[in-house]
Design a protein around this motif. Structure first.
Motif, PDB file in Angstrom:
ATOM      1  N   TRP A  31       3.516   7.004  -4.339  1.00 11.57           N
ATOM      2  CA  TRP A  31       3.543   6.937  -5.868  1.00 11.57           C
ATOM      3  C   TRP A  31       4.893   7.548  -6.246  1.00 11.57           C
ATOM      4  CZ3 TRP A  31      -1.515  10.024  -7.468  1.00 11.57           C
ATOM      5  CH2 TRP A  31      -2.555   9.410  -6.974  1.00 11.57           C
ATOM      6  N   ASN A  45       2.635   2.629  -7.831  1.00  7.32           N
ATOM      7  CA  ASN A  45       2.503   2.496  -6.206  1.00  7.32           C
ATOM      8  C   ASN A  45       3.504   1.646  -5.874  1.00  7.32           C
ATOM      9  OD1 ASN A  45       1.399   1.839  -3.535  1.00  7.32           O
ATOM     10  ND2 ASN A  45      -0.537   2.615  -4.144  1.00  7.32           N
ATOM     11  N   GLU A  52      -0.091   2.435 -11.283  1.00  5.56           N
ATOM     12  CA  GLU A  52      -1.736   3.148 -11.203  1.00  5.56           C
ATOM     13  C   GLU A  52      -2.307   3.799 -12.324  1.00  5.56           C
ATOM     14  OE1 GLU A  52      -3.336   3.991  -8.086  1.00  5.56           O
ATOM     15  OE2 GLU A  52      -1.928   2.794  -6.611  1.00  5.56           O
TER      16      GLU A  52
END
Length: 268
Positions: A31, A45, A52
């Motif tokens: 991330w 991501n 996300e």
């Protein structure tokens, strides 16, 4: 010496957004956390190239956002002078508080204690303890201009460094409100600073409005290398966690990669 390195991009994605003011990487998940001028934060991501999560935190720009991974939190500071903490799993607000009197430029999360340090245009830094309901444990005074950047020392996290537009770097202890060391060598304001280890020695690197980055021997208190080649202000610096390289980014729209084996970092 500037080196030409061959680099291959493993993942590349482009997404239009408001201006990105900060970037942070999660220590275990794939991330990237970005703080946006719009007052939102987004988690991307980098493997799937998808967003996300996204949370609206403020009507003001978010200048610094960091993961607090061991709590599953994100902490963010914005131009309305507030620091906000939320769960990145649910988006639920954990806390928000206002103690600075001007924009908050930078946040640093302690690697194992429940501490966060904030740096502000009010010329001070503040130490927060989330185990004590985000109490402000200490205020650090000594800079005479905006404090642009703060970073904990990975080898001795009881200390941290700050960079200021007054042209100095200062080293602080979490136990004292006065600086324990001042490093002065740039010709203009300092925008950023970070620690790194090379050949088992501890260094600081700083980036400045004088278009240079400097490498500092933490123990001898000397500038041991000046990295020249940018055509505008150096606004971000970091070192690779495994390879012997330093990365600098500038308002000249370039990112440069420097080989610290070649440059040597020999004390004059």
């Amino acid at each position: 010496m500037e080196q030409n390195l061959s680099l291959d991009f493993e993942h590349e994605f482009v997404q239009n957004s408001e201006r990105v003011k900060s970037v942070d990487l999660h220590p275990t998940e794939p991330w990237v956390l970005v703080g946006l001028y719009s007052g939102s934060i987004s988690i991307w991501n980098y493997q799937t190239k998808t967003e996300e999560k996204s949370f609206k935190l403020s009507e003001s720009p978010v200048r610094s956002a960091k993961f607090i991974a061991r709590e599953n939190w994100v902490i963010a500071a914005s131009d309305d002078k507030y620091i906000r903490v939320c769960s990145y799993e649910t988006g639920q607000k954990i806390s928000e508080f206002e103690e600075h009197t001007d924009y908050i430029r930078s946040l640093a999360v302690h690697p194992f204690l429940p501490y966060v340090v904030s740096a502000s245009d009010d010329n001070v830094l503040k130490l927060w303890d989330w185990k004590k309901s985000w109490a402000c444990l200490k205020t650090f005074q000594g800079h005479s201009h905006y404090v642009m950047s703060v970073a904990f020392n990975p080898k001795d996290p009881s200390t941290f460094a700050s960079a200021s537009l007054d042209g100095t770097l200062k080293i602080w202890s979490v136990d004292s409100s006065a600086p324990i060391l001042t490093l002065d060598g740039h010709l203009k304001g300092v925008n950023c600073a970070d620690y790194f280890i090379s050949n088992d020695k501890e260094y600081l690197i700083s980036g400045s409005d004088d278009y240079t980055a400097k490498v500092w021997d933490y123990h001898s208190k000397n500038s041991v290398q000046t990295l020249e080649g940018h055509g505008n202000n150096v606004i971000a610096v970091c070192s690779h966690s495994e390879l012997p390289i330093i990365i600098t980014a500038s308002e000249d729209s370039t990112v440069k990669i420097w080989d610290n084996v070649t440059t040597g970092f020999k004390t004059p």
